[in-house]
Write an enzyme that holds these catalytic residues in place. Sequence first.
Site, PDB file in Angstrom:
ATOM      1  N   ARG A 194      52.802  31.533  19.972  1.00  0.00           N
ATOM      2  CA  ARG A 194      52.607  31.294  18.434  1.00  0.00           C
ATOM      3  C   ARG A 194      53.637  31.302  17.435  1.00  0.00           C
ATOM      4  NH1 ARG A 194      46.620  34.504  18.692  1.00  0.00           N
ATOM      5  NH2 ARG A 194      45.795  32.818  19.573  1.00  0.00           N
ATOM      6  N   LYS A 246      27.882  29.253  28.164  1.00  0.00           N
ATOM      7  CA  LYS A 246      26.812  29.154  27.485  1.00  0.00           C
ATOM      8  C   LYS A 246      26.473  28.210  26.537  1.00  0.00           C
ATOM      9  CE  LYS A 246      26.605  34.269  26.912  1.00  0.00           C
ATOM     10  NZ  LYS A 246      26.770  35.361  25.679  1.00  0.00           N
ATOM     11  N   GLY A 276      40.896  27.379  23.885  1.00  0.00           N
ATOM     12  CA  GLY A 276      40.227  28.379  24.890  1.00  0.00           C
ATOM     13  C   GLY A 276      40.723  28.086  26.338  1.00  0.00           C
ATOM     14  N   GLY A 319      37.871  29.590  18.182  1.00  0.00           N
ATOM     15  CA  GLY A 319      36.843  29.386  16.909  1.00  0.00           C
ATOM     16  C   GLY A 319      37.031  28.383  16.057  1.00  0.00           C
TER      17      GLY A 319
HETATM   18  P1  AMP Z   1      33.394  29.121  27.486  1.00  0.00           P
HETATM   19  O1  AMP Z   1      34.381  30.304  27.007  1.00  0.00           O
HETATM   20  O2  AMP Z   1      32.134  28.812  27.150  1.00  0.00           O
HETATM   21  O3  AMP Z   1      34.288  27.679  27.488  1.00  0.00           O
HETATM   22  O4  AMP Z   1      33.122  29.552  29.151  1.00  0.00           O
HETATM   23  C1  AMP Z   1      34.370  29.555  29.969  1.00  0.00           C
HETATM   24  C2  AMP Z   1      33.876  30.162  31.150  1.00  0.00           C
HETATM   25  O5  AMP Z   1      32.774  29.666  31.753  1.00  0.00           O
HETATM   26  C3  AMP Z   1      34.874  30.199  32.263  1.00  0.00           C
HETATM   27  O6  AMP Z   1      35.225  31.839  32.429  1.00  0.00           O
HETATM   28  C4  AMP Z   1      34.252  29.790  33.459  1.00  0.00           C
HETATM   29  O7  AMP Z   1      34.396  30.461  34.722  1.00  0.00           O
HETATM   30  C5  AMP Z   1      32.615  30.080  33.009  1.00  0.00           C
HETATM   31  N1  AMP Z   1      31.735  29.182  33.909  1.00  0.00           N
HETATM   32  C6  AMP Z   1      31.731  27.638  33.977  1.00  0.00           C
HETATM   33  N2  AMP Z   1      30.892  27.543  34.796  1.00  0.00           N
HETATM   34  C7  AMP Z   1      30.265  28.378  35.284  1.00  0.00           C
HETATM   35  C8  AMP Z   1      29.084  28.574  36.360  1.00  0.00           C
HETATM   36  N3  AMP Z   1      28.693  27.440  36.738  1.00  0.00           N
HETATM   37  N4  AMP Z   1      28.632  30.070  36.508  1.00  0.00           N
HETATM   38  C9  AMP Z   1      29.596  30.892  35.909  1.00  0.00           C
HETATM   39  N5  AMP Z   1      30.220  30.871  34.931  1.00  0.00           N
HETATM   40  C10 AMP Z   1      30.576  29.578  34.696  1.00  0.00           C
END
Ligand code: AMP
Length: 395
Positions: free
Chosen positions: A37, A202, A352, A375
Amino acid sequence: MAKKTIADVDPSGKTVLMRVDFNVPQDDSGQITDDRRIRMALPSIESVMKRGGRLVLMSHLGRPKGTGAEPKYSLALTAKRLSELLGQPVAFASDTVGSDAQSKISALKDGEVVVLENLRFNAGEQAGDAEFASKLAGWADIYCNDAFGTCHRTDASMVAVPKAMGSKPKVSGFLVAKEIQYLSETISNPERPFVAILGGAKVSDKINVIDNLLGICDYVLIGGAMAYTFSLAGGGKTGKSLVEKDKVELAKELIAKGGKKLVLPVDTHCGDDFSASCNKQVVKAGEIPDGWEGLDIGPQTAKNYAELLKSAKTVVWNGPMGVFEMPPFDEGTKTVAKAIADSQATSIIGGGDSAAAVEQLGFADQVTHVSTGGGASLSMLEGDKFEAVELLDEA
Ligand code: AMP
């Protein structure tokens, strides 16, 4: 909404107050473990110094209580690291609006720089306090915002300070300018086909992103665990996959709104346990057996998505297609990353995990823009307007 940048003002002999993001990761003893950064802020910093400006840098670091100095969150080490990177002395003020800042800023000569102590040691920063802001603004002739990661916030240094500058110049730094260019300008006026690809854990984190992008994209491709909530909404079986039952109705609404634009997986790579060594099988989407969980998009889905990405002219990607940290469930994410890297599209990678995946897989140089804000980039993809950016002078 193009904004003036630091290149558009003459800082010679003037004091420039620059909000940077020196919120660097540290180990338990407070040592900086990754100075990216600080390095990323160098173009804006050097641009002012080389043109004879007097530079005052301000940032937050970590989450101090806001009740005064906490040594663990001091920005002193970032000033030291900046000095090493610049190859010249960097002053450090042990406060932000107090007597040390006053004397260090008055001592600045043209081309010199001082780093102020952590803004968040003062409760006024996160409260957006006008009095704190007017003291900070009082140090400077020019305000510059180069802290994209906090642009969606309304902290004093982001909003009340530029307001307190009145008619004095308020510009963006080069990092913020680039983020605005891609996450806002390119997305609101895209070359088509415009394909978004969204994954991650999610659906609840990304409902507003999906909703906004369905309004402007030609296709929104869904992967990651969020696909299983959509699968439930379509009456599918998801075994013990990660799902959000309370978001099924919302997923139904998005399916109805999206029509053919919303593209869901046709197959799923699943395991009987959340581990690399589990038993594995590929099943049709919506047919995950009891005792099994979806851990990645299946190979046919990966192929379909790669095909759609091939002809895209603009691509936005946020969120991995599966548990990319755990091979072989990184295959879907890899295929998508490679398709984006190989395409001729303007490709924008949200911050992210997708940014980490692109870096880790070695494709970072083959995409147009990797956003630095988690974010903040999600919020921009939701179509939000940031007060911190709106306040800057129009180009
Ligand atoms: P996000 O921060 O919402 O972009 O989520 C990223 C995280 O989602 C990563 O750590 C992935 O391991 C997890 N992820 C992606 N696909 C799956 C899945 N099918 N089951 C469980 N975790 C998942």
